[in-house]
Design an enzyme around this catalytic site. Structure first.
Site, PDB file in Angstrom:
ATOM      1  CG  HIS A 120      -1.028 -65.735 -21.941  1.00 15.84           C
ATOM      2  ND1 HIS A 120      -2.359 -66.137 -21.093  1.00 15.84           N
ATOM      3  CD2 HIS A 120      -1.490 -64.461 -21.749  1.00 15.84           C
ATOM      4  CE1 HIS A 120      -3.012 -65.387 -20.765  1.00 15.84           C
ATOM      5  NE2 HIS A 120      -2.808 -64.209 -21.304  1.00 15.84           N
ATOM      6  CG  ASP A 121      -1.522 -70.083 -20.749  1.00 16.65           C
ATOM      7  OD1 ASP A 121      -1.025 -71.174 -20.425  1.00 16.65           O
ATOM      8  OD2 ASP A 121      -1.468 -68.823 -20.236  1.00 16.65           O
ATOM      9  N   GLY A 138      -4.953 -64.462 -25.619  1.00 10.99           N
ATOM     10  CA  GLY A 138      -4.561 -65.330 -24.694  1.00 10.99           C
ATOM     11  C   GLY A 138      -5.636 -66.542 -24.667  1.00 10.99           C
TER      12      GLY A 138
END
Length: 258
Positions: A120-121, A138
């Site tokens: 994520h991100d 992440g």
């Protein structure tokens, strides 16, 4: 539009009329699939995914899936945004965002080999290659024209500079600066990415400048601040500026030299 009869396109999904969707694939409501994209068999594209043009997604890939974060709340999911001309091979998994409004961002012309993963991100630039099972935790940032070999694992919040190469089965706990070649159980700089630089059109003078900067910064015995100032004076040029800026803005620190 070429949609296999077993594919599921939920109401509210936007699939361009020139795109194709193969058997047993699922495109959720809210997903956007751009011009000329080729979605092959058993692919799942989750709601927060926005995909540009002429991407190819191979069998079993999952794009925009829930963040692998114990604190993840689906109500706070942010998009996975993908550019153009990317190739996602079998089993690739890329998570949506959760900690930032911009979410997970993938540029253009990237090649993701089988079972590679971005958490994520993450923010990924253009023209990168991720070999089989290369893994980004992440918030990892990968610049452009990087090569991550098989079974590479990048720690969360690390950055990989432009034209860097990381050798296979390497764990990366800190930032890898531009143009570097990293290797080891825990990544260390073992040289510069000569092959990648040659393929990228860097001249002998540019490659020599990069080598000179790294010798000065890591092997001269000078304090880091002094070495960076001397590098700017002794090896002026855009490659030097890029290395200095990367080091000065590092939050996790730079991997050491072997």
């Amino acid at each position: 539009m070429n949609i296999h009869p077993t594919a599921i396109i939920e109401d509210g999904a936007q699939v361009h009329e020139t795109a194709s969707v193969g058997p047993y694939s699922i495109i959720e409501a809210g997903a956007v699939i751009g011009e000329g994209c080729r979605i092959e068999s058993s692919v799942r594209i989750f709601a927060p995914t926005r995909m540009g043009a002429f991407n190819r997604v191979c069998h079993g890939a999952t794009l925009g899936s829930d963040a692998q974060d114990l604190t993840f709340d689906p109500a706070r999911a942010s998009p996975l945004t993908i550019g153009d001309h990317n190739h996602f091979k079998e089993g690739v998994n890329i998570s949506c965002g959760t900690k930032s409004a911009e979410g997970t961002r993938i540029g253009s012309h990237n090649y993701w080999m089988a079972y590679s993963h971005a958490g994520h991100d993450c923010v990924v630039g253009d023209h990168n290659i991720f070999a089989n099972t290369a893994t980004l935790a992440g918030h990892v940032e990968v610049d452009h024209h990087c090569f991550l070999s098989g079974q590479v694992a990048i720690h969360q919040f690390c950055r990989i500079g432009a034209y860097a190469m990381v050798a296979g089965v390497t764990g990366v706990p800190q930032d890898v600066p531009p143009f570097a070649l990293a290797d080891g159980h825990r990544a260390r700089i073992v040289g510069i990415n000569v092959v990648g630089l040659r393929r990228g059109g860097f001249t002998q003078a540019q490659r020599s400048r990069i080598k000179g900067v790294y010798r000065l910064v890591f092997r001269s015995g000078l304090r880091l601040g002094e070495a960076l100032v001397k590098a700017e004076t002794d090896y002026p040029g855009p490659e030097t500026d890029e290395i200095i800026q990367f080091i000065q803005t590092s939050r996790r620190g730079i991997i050491s030299i072997a």
